[in-house]
Design an enzyme around this catalytic site. Structure first.
Site, PDB file in Angstrom:
ATOM      1  N   HIS A  71       0.819  -1.215   0.000  1.00 61.88           N
ATOM      2  CA  HIS A  71       0.000   0.000   0.000  1.00 61.88           C
ATOM      3  C   HIS A  71       0.854   1.266   0.000  1.00 61.88           C
ATOM      4  CE1 HIS A  71       0.294  -0.277   4.533  1.00 61.88           C
ATOM      5  NE2 HIS A  71       0.277   1.037   4.436  1.00 61.88           N
ATOM      6  N   ASP A 208       1.422  -7.768   2.289  1.00 64.65           N
ATOM      7  CA  ASP A 208       1.537  -6.326   2.074  1.00 64.65           C
ATOM      8  C   ASP A 208       3.004  -5.928   1.875  1.00 64.65           C
ATOM      9  OD1 ASP A 208       0.966  -3.661   1.872  1.00 64.65           O
ATOM     10  OD2 ASP A 208      -0.174  -3.534   3.731  1.00 64.65           O
ATOM     11  N   SER A 633       3.948   2.189   8.526  1.00 64.55           N
ATOM     12  CA  SER A 633       3.729   1.231   7.441  1.00 64.55           C
ATOM     13  C   SER A 633       5.026   1.028   6.674  1.00 64.55           C
ATOM     14  CB  SER A 633       2.645   1.746   6.493  1.00 64.55           C
ATOM     15  OG  SER A 633       1.383   1.700   7.105  1.00 64.55           O
TER      16      SER A 633
END
Length: 697
Positions: A71, A208, A633
């Site tokens: 992402h 991810d 992240s």
């Protein structure tokens, strides 16, 4: 003063220089790397940790190969996707460096190499007699001078953020690499398996991850994107460990967490809980609904807005999670008790300023009122063309001033970023969609409470039936036209017949008035809050509690252990998920539509060397007690030796309120197990060239 004698639980987003004071804690957890080494940004592993601007990442080869979340690379994936070559849906793998794709003007890699305390220089010219605005501007001038000094070599991007709400300032020097290319991204149905439904949930089964590569000029210095550039030679990179972890094992996590609010007052918590977050959630949902309706009949429009929608949905779910978290646990009441204890302690201090807390309370109330108006202004000015026009007019006005006197964000150093934002619209803009968004936003603004209406703004806004004419009478939707206005002066913009430029000129005085009021208030807050924070730190230190600054997008280190948790009575959630769970969740429909080749590899049980001896299969994701937030992240999750064992990508839904209050019982970060990434690369996507480039133990 700023370092506690001991930490509690695994709480704390620590500045690297603080780690030597945490030796006993690191030893307790089981970290084998010397704390002094972790504090040194020039040494492994910290020298391998980088920022992407809004995400964290790390070098994993000496040829500039960077691993981060899927992402986090989504913008680059979306930028290169078309209906004919949909890399979002199908994934992308460059089997040679010549096949790597441009990440775009917003794809950047920042390598932090120097952090220094400059508090004395920032506050040198501050006097007690200054107004709030004078103080704010004096701090801004000092910061600009420090940045200009730091950026004398143009390979660096420097910043001077505040720590402890203005008690300290550190100058951060980062080498900014401007040529970043997309190397590998799995299919979205793997990299975002579960989508928004599973976002912030546990158990998770998402891969991810993505790979980027940093390129520089042949002289080794950052350069604009060019076919002649060469991969950046990263001095240090993380070794990848395929040995994995087990329940109770220690982890070290390094990255660039965005914002936390651990030291805010109860009144600020109640405002966020009762007003700010509900309004924010309602606004995001309304905008998403407009985008959905406006793009439903056009695949091309849907692709263009995919990144916008994904980002907005992520913020929305986090905002709703914060609201639910506040409803589940009365954090304001917990803070009330702490605040009362602090005020009682403060009243007994012999040199305490007895007027300080009353003044602080009054300023917080004023801040809340002004924040309402700022929210209203943001709603009224929704729409990419209006924002672009406002940026262009403000740039024209600021460009007429000496560079050091320009508003922050419009100096010479910012021109490339402004150009990148204006250019980015060609990948994320459709006129009809933007028009629908602005039209609906104006209606929502009109319905907001009067406290959210900005003085002087309402009379200047177009009627909703006039919005179509704005788009018909503007050429800013064309990238070349939009960029051409960057070189023109304010007089040319004022004389323009472009409808959005004319509207931007009308709105600028109101926008500047709002900014001036913010400067006055912030200046006063910056005078009072540091005094408050100094007292809070002294109070916490007297109790042996952790004293670390709120996250502010600067490099931080946290630690913890692989840990299960109990979200409610009678329910315990284990710390690992496995690839068999993907088959169980798979429905064949978005967002649970796992790729066919992935399902085939799972059903064939081709586990190979990545089979966990305890689980008996390949792990996918895992939980730890590490203290993380947005911006983390892509952060490297390392084992006790500093080897890469996972990538941070999320938190559990019950953990979302950790931005305000760290609850060690339920706070859990979610990470992708690096063994799952390696297994997919080998058994599913056959990314053999990258597997050879990695150093795997």
């Amino acid at each position: 003063m700023l370092c506690a004698t001991s930490a509690q639980a695994d709480e704390g987003q620590w500045q690297p220089y603080q780690l030597p004071q945490l030796k006993s804690e690191l030893k307790r957890v089981g970290i084998a790397i010397p704390a002094e080494k972790l504090a040194d940004l020039s040494k492994h592993p910290m020298s391998a940790i980088v920022s992407l601007g809004n995400c964290s990442a790390s070098f994993v080869s000496d040829a500039g190969l960077v691993v981060t979340n899927h992402h986090c690379a989504y913008g680059a994936i979306q930028r290169n996707s078309t209906p004919e070559h949909n890399y979002i849906a199908n994934g992308f793998l460059a089997r040679s460096r010549a096949q790597e794709l441009p990440g775009g003007p917003n794809a950047l890699v920042y390598v932090t190499d120097k952090v220094e305390n400059v508090t004395g220089r920032v506050l040198r010219n501050i006097t007690p007699s200054m107004s709030g605005k004078q103080r704010s501007e004096a701090v801004e001038r000092a910061i600009k001078a420090l940045i200009a000094e730091c950026e004398s070599d143009k390979i660096y991007r420097c910043a001077v953020p505040a720590f402890h709400r203005g008690l300290e300032y550190y100058r951060i020097r980062q080498m900014m690499i401007r040529d970043v290319r997309l190397v590998y991204a799995p299919a979205n149905s793997l990299g975002d398996f579960g989508g928004d439904i599973d976002n912030y949930e546990w158990p998770r089964h998402v891969g991810d991850y993505s790979f980027l590569r940093a390129y520089v000029g042949k002289d080794g210095r950052p350069a604009d994107p060019s076919p002649d550039n060469v991969p950046y030679h990263s001095k240090d990179f993380l070794v990848v460990s395929a040995a994995g972890l087990k329940n109770g094992d220690p982890v070290l996590l390094a990255g660039y967490p965005g914002r936390t609010s651990r030291y805010k007052l109860p009144s600020e918590i109640r405002y966020a809980r009762d007003a700010a977050y509900p309004a924010k959630a309602a606004e995001i949902q309304a905008d998403l609904d407009v985008i959905a309706v406006s793009t439903k009949d056009s695949e091309a429009a849907a692709v263009r807005y995919a990144s916008v929608v994904k980002s907005q949905n992520n913020v929305l779910k986090k905002t709703r999670g914060l609201m639910d978290g506040f409803a589940r646990k009365d954090i304001a009441a917990i803070k009330d008790v702490q605040d009362a204890q602090f005020r009682a302690w403060f009243a007994k201090q012999p040199n305490a300023d007895k007027k300080l807390l009353a003044e602080l309370d009054a300023l917080i109330a004023a801040d809340i009122a002004l924040s309402d108006e700022e929210f209203g202004y943001s709603v009224a000015t929704t729409g990419d063309l209006l924002k672009s026009a406002a940026t262009l007019y403000r740039l024209a006005l600021e460009s007429a001033r000496p560079d050091a006197e320009r508003e922050t964000g419009y100096q010479q150093r910012d021109l490339a970023f402004i150009k990148a934002r204006l250019t980015r619209l060609e990948q994320s803009y459709v006129g009809g969609v933007d028009q629908a968004r602005l039209n609906a936003a104006l209606q929502r603004y009109a319905a907001l409470p009067k406290s959210m209406h900005v003085t002087g703004l309402d009379a200047l806004l177009p009627a909703t039936d006039a919005v179509p004419a704005l788009y018909a009478q503007s050429q800013l939707g064309d990238t070349a036209t939009r960029l051409s206005w960057m070189d023109k002066g304010a007089s040319a913009i004022k004389a323009s017949d472009d409808a959005f430029l004319k509207l931007a000129v009308k709105l600028d005085d109101v926008a500047q008035s709002l900014k001036e009021r913010r400067k006055e208030l912030d200046g006063n807050l910056e005078r009072v809050i540091p005094q408050y924070m100094a007292a809070v730190i002294a109070w916490k230190k007297s109790q042996g509690k952790p004293v670390y600054p709120d996250a502010n997008s600067t490099l931080r280190v946290t630690y913890g252990t692989v840990s299960p948790y109990s979200p409610k009575d009678g329910v315990t959630k284990g710390p690992f998920t496995t690839i068999e769970g993907i088959v169980e969740k798979n429905t064949g429909k978005e967002p649970f539509n796992a790729p066919a080749n992935l399902l085939e590899a799972i059903k064939a049980r081709r586990y190979g060397q990545f089979k966990d001896p305890v689980l008996g299969t390949v792990p996918v994701d895992f939980l730890t007690s590490a203290d993380t937030t947005g911006g983390n992240s892509g952060s490297a999750v390392m084992n006790k030796h500093g080897e890469l064992v996972g990538l941070n990508f999320d938190s559990t839904y019950e953990s979302i309120t950790k931005d305000w209050y760290f609850d060690s019982d339920i706070t859990r970060a979610i990470h992708m197990d690096i063994r799952y990434m390696l297994w997919v690369m080998k058994e599913v996507d056959h990314a053999d060239n990258l597997l050879k480039e990695l150093t795997i133990k």
